[in-house]
Design a protein around this motif. Structure first.
Motif, short mmCIF file in Angstrom:
data_model
loop_
_atom_site.label_atom_id
_atom_site.label_comp_id
_atom_site.label_asym_id
_atom_site.label_seq_id
_atom_site.Cartn_x
_atom_site.Cartn_y
_atom_site.Cartn_z
N LYS A 80 0.59 -1.33 0.08
CA LYS A 80 -0.20 -0.06 0.02
C LYS A 80 0.91 1.12 -0.13
O LYS A 80 0.74 2.14 -0.78
CB LYS A 80 -1.03 -0.06 1.42
N HIS A 81 1.85 1.45 0.87
CA HIS A 81 2.71 2.44 0.90
C HIS A 81 3.52 2.76 -0.36
O HIS A 81 3.63 3.63 -0.66
CB HIS A 81 3.71 2.28 2.15
N GLU A 84 1.72 4.40 -3.22
CA GLU A 84 1.16 5.67 -2.91
C GLU A 84 1.81 6.44 -3.96
O GLU A 84 3.05 6.20 -4.09
CB GLU A 84 1.47 6.15 -1.68
N PRO A 85 1.00 7.58 -4.64
CA PRO A 85 -0.07 7.75 -4.47
C PRO A 85 -1.10 7.08 -5.33
O PRO A 85 -2.35 7.49 -5.26
CB PRO A 85 -0.26 9.36 -4.55
N SER A 140 -1.32 9.46 -12.05
CA SER A 140 -0.09 9.50 -11.60
C SER A 140 1.31 9.71 -12.59
O SER A 140 2.04 10.31 -12.49
CB SER A 140 0.31 8.21 -10.75
#
Length: 355
Positions: A80-81, A84-85, A140
């Motif tokens: 998840k980290h 990001e984003p 992104s």
């Protein structure tokens, strides 16, 4: 799991156009449920049930149950980290009502569906989550390209002009004194390009984790960067280890060392030491003002004319990929101190220290 004909028809209609370019990862502690769902989804998606897919992060959506979430929580949080984003969706199949789930579960997952799974409910949820991920990827990528273009045009233009100007002066005067300035400008451009490529590869989410010596990596990384007359003090016991990707951890240290050197004079001491749940890299230089301590982790931001602005963002990306946190504080001498926390410190056998 429901299988009546009306549900099946709804499911087929919802998935009339396959989206096999998106990979789903199924993590179920209940083998039978995993098999049933995998069989149903396989005609429409690239479905994986392997933990290898979880380890390398090559999936676009993860469907999991509470048992698997508990088992693989650390790795799921790390992905998840690392994404990001960009949105990386997790859909939880729960056997209890939402209000009975732990808040930590609710913070990690993006959608919850309770058993028995109704296919006409699952279909739209999958499409919506994957649509949001695809949109986040596109935004992104566009934002990344725009930022890269702006940084490249701004940061490369100045040393390029310096190199051209000094080459011209060298030709006119037949003097070698301008060649060193040209060489310095070209080296500056080379450093920027290397950092841009390293950052653009986004290679830090796919880690090759092993048991590594913290002190050895910290010492070895010092030789990778220009540090002039600066000195390194590794204040670590030899028997401290951690689970990490050694090459990525080396990049983290190297970029912290280079940041210290570039923002201070040569008479500098950089120290590496232990924290209760991690380690720190500190120097006795001028420090980083409190108002700049978050900004310096942004891409392309540098307070030094010779800095590329990618060193500290790379540090943060490596830390995030390992599920660590990195914050800037002040060292005892008033210099900069980078605290890397959330690290499980181990002995040589892999046992947590203190046990």
């Amino acid at each position: 799991m429901s299988h009546n004909s009306s549900h099946a028809q709804s499911w087929e209609t919802e998935h009339e156009h396959p989206t096999d370019d998106m990979r789903l990862l199924l993590l179920f502690s209940h083998d039978r449920n995993r098999e049933i769902l995998s069989k149903k989804l396989t005609p429409y998606y690239d479905v994986s049930t392997s933990t290898d897919t979880l380890d390398d992060g090559s999936f676009d959506l993860c469907i999991l149950d509470e048992g698997s979430l508990k088992t693989h929580r650390r790795t799921l949080v790390a992905h998840k980290h690392a994404e990001e984003p960009v949105f990386l969706p997790y859909l939880l199949v729960a056997r209890t009502d939402v209000d009975q789930l732990d808040t930590s579960v609710l913070e990690l997952v993006d959608e919850i569906i309770t058993v028995p799974i109704l296919l006409e409910e699952l279909g739209p949820r999958l499409k919506s989550l994957l649509r949001n991920r695809r949109l986040a990827q596109e935004l992104s990528e566009r934002d990344e390209l725009e930022q890269m273009a702006a940084i490249i045009s701004h940061d490369l233009r100045n040393p390029l002009n310096v190199a051209r100007g000094n080459l011209e002066l060298g030709r006119e005067t037949q003097s070698d004194e301008y060649l060193q300035t040209t060489e310095d400008a070209l080296e500056r451009m080379n450093s920027l390009i290397e950092d841009l490529l390293s950052f653009a590869k986004q290679e830090y989410s796919n880690l090759n984790v092993d048991l590594v010596s913290l002190g050895s990596i910290a010492s070895r990384s010092w030789d990778l960067v220009e540090t002039g007359d600066a000195e390194l003090a590794v204040e670590l016991p030899r028997d401290v280890f951690l689970m990490a990707d050694s090459s990525r951890l080396q990049k983290l240290f190297a970029n912290l060392y280079r940041n210290a050197y570039e923002h201070n004079d040569d008479h500098l001491t950089v120290a590496v030491g232990l924290l209760e749940d991690g380690f720190y890299v500190a120097d006795d230089g001028v420090g980083i003002p409190e108002e700049d301590r978050l900004t310096v982790f942004e891409r392309g931001y540098s307070t030094n004319d010779d800095g590329t602005g990618f060193g500290l963002p790379i540090v943060k990306r490596v830390a995030d990929a390992h599920s660590w946190s990195v914050v800037i504080t002040e060292s005892e001498s008033g210099g900069a101190k980078f605290d890397v926390t959330g690290v499980e410190l181990l002995d040589q056998s892999g046992t947590p220290l203190g046990e």
